[in-house]
Design a protein around this motif. Sequence first.
Motif, PDB file in Angstrom:
ATOM      1  N   SER A   1     -11.922   3.739  13.112  1.00  0.00           N
ATOM      2  CA  SER A   1     -13.117   4.525  12.517  1.00  0.00           C
ATOM      3  C   SER A   1     -12.548   5.802  12.391  1.00  0.00           C
ATOM      4  O   SER A   1     -11.444   6.065  12.685  1.00  0.00           O
ATOM      5  N   LEU A   2     -13.574   6.921  11.859  1.00  0.00           N
ATOM      6  CA  LEU A   2     -13.155   8.037  11.550  1.00  0.00           C
ATOM      7  C   LEU A   2     -12.747   8.742  12.834  1.00  0.00           C
ATOM      8  O   LEU A   2     -11.674   9.542  12.787  1.00  0.00           O
TER       9      LEU A   2
ATOM     10  N   GLU B   1      -4.724   4.856   5.828  1.00  0.00           N
ATOM     11  CA  GLU B   1      -4.949   3.561   5.252  1.00  0.00           C
ATOM     12  C   GLU B   1      -5.509   2.463   6.090  1.00  0.00           C
ATOM     13  O   GLU B   1      -5.906   1.330   5.776  1.00  0.00           O
ATOM     14  N   ASP B   2      -5.505   2.945   7.408  1.00  0.00           N
ATOM     15  CA  ASP B   2      -5.663   1.668   8.540  1.00  0.00           C
ATOM     16  C   ASP B   2      -7.352   1.422   8.382  1.00  0.00           C
ATOM     17  O   ASP B   2      -8.074   2.156   8.854  1.00  0.00           O
ATOM     18  N   THR B   3      -7.813   0.492   7.630  1.00  0.00           N
ATOM     19  CA  THR B   3      -9.328   0.268   7.582  1.00  0.00           C
ATOM     20  C   THR B   3      -9.893  -0.511   9.026  1.00  0.00           C
ATOM     21  O   THR B   3     -11.280  -0.421   8.974  1.00  0.00           O
ATOM     22  N   LYS B   4      -9.195  -0.788  10.002  1.00  0.00           N
ATOM     23  CA  LYS B   4      -9.818  -0.999  11.015  1.00  0.00           C
ATOM     24  C   LYS B   4     -10.069   0.236  12.059  1.00  0.00           C
ATOM     25  O   LYS B   4     -10.868  -0.177  13.109  1.00  0.00           O
TER      26      LYS B   4
ATOM     27  N   GLU C   1      -0.266   5.987   6.888  1.00  0.00           N
ATOM     28  CA  GLU C   1      -0.775   4.725   7.759  1.00  0.00           C
ATOM     29  C   GLU C   1      -1.884   4.847   8.661  1.00  0.00           C
ATOM     30  O   GLU C   1      -2.881   3.811   8.442  1.00  0.00           O
TER      31      GLU C   1
ATOM     32  N   LYS D   1      -9.344   7.765  13.781  1.00  0.00           N
ATOM     33  CA  LYS D   1      -8.149   8.155  13.155  1.00  0.00           C
ATOM     34  C   LYS D   1      -8.068   9.654  13.559  1.00  0.00           C
ATOM     35  O   LYS D   1      -6.778  10.106  13.546  1.00  0.00           O
TER      36      LYS D   1
ATOM     37  N   ASN E   1       0.886  -1.131  -0.010  1.00  0.00           N
ATOM     38  CA  ASN E   1       0.040   0.015   0.105  1.00  0.00           C
ATOM     39  C   ASN E   1       0.861   1.473  -0.108  1.00  0.00           C
ATOM     40  O   ASN E   1       2.100   1.156   0.176  1.00  0.00           O
TER      41      ASN E   1
END
Length: 326
Positions: free
Chosen positions: A192-193, A187-190, A184, A196, A140
């Motif tokens: 939540s907004l 791009e971390d799909t784990k 990073e 992040k 990625n």
Amino acid sequence: MRSLPVLPAAAGIFLTVTGFVWFLTEPAAGVPAAALNSASAPVFAQSMQGTRPDGQLTIRHDQLQVDPELLYLFDYYLSAQGEKPLPQILEAIRAELRQRLQPSSQALAQAEQLLNRYLDYKKALLALEKAENSSETKLNTAARLRARLSRLHQLRVSMFSEKDALALFALEEMRDADAVRRMEIFEDTKLSLAEKQQAYARLDANLPARLKEEREAPQRIQNVEQQVAQMRASGASEQDVYQFRAMQFSADAAYRLQELDREEQQWANRIQLYQQALRQALQLPDGPLHLPAVLTPSQQIALQSLRNQFFSPQEQQRLAAYEGRS
């Protein structure tokens, strides 16, 4: 005017420092070699019209202080590639170094040695970029950028001494490492907004002091310049403005801002004279200037003649907004 380094894409990642931050940089203790630079030196290349060579070089105990300012000076001239041949560019850099570092032959020798290493580094950087562009990866974005940062660091310590590599590139590497950490998180799909946003806030809170200063600098300058505008509206003299800015930033920064004010005023005066001449030549009405959508051949000749009279070819690219064109 600070020109940002012109480097291959591999060197810059995606972060650059705002052009205002350099106003806040305090000169290091020692002899500011940039003070030896002639303000009346001729322009080296047309694209550099209205700018001055970058780099606040400093001599300390007969030694050149090695820091990113030296690279700013090199890159200022190297950005003229395409307009000037490389041998002519290198001679201009060496002449600038001789002028600024003439009190110390030792500092001059250091700078010339670092210039030779920097040229080798730029060549190696191009080769690295070509190799990266030709390779395929499924990583990625953040992982690719982190790998690139590692390769860049290894290249730098192989081309310079570890001490010089740290002095020249540590701040840039800190910026890029911070950018990668933010990528990073993005791009971390784990996450939540909200998570992040919390992670970004933690990064902001833990920024090194120099990076935090860079992030806060634009707002700080804006606040000070708002106060300057109020001072001028109240009748403050330019000496009062200079002293106020010097108290907020430094004497050197206050001088640079004063020079910027002068350059902007000179530009505004030229624009006013140009618009007056344009109205008269094209017989345009008073009020906001708007050039006709279609000009006759004689009007086009008159327009270009006035442009050439008041502005260089590079400056003419900025005129649309002052001619009532979208």
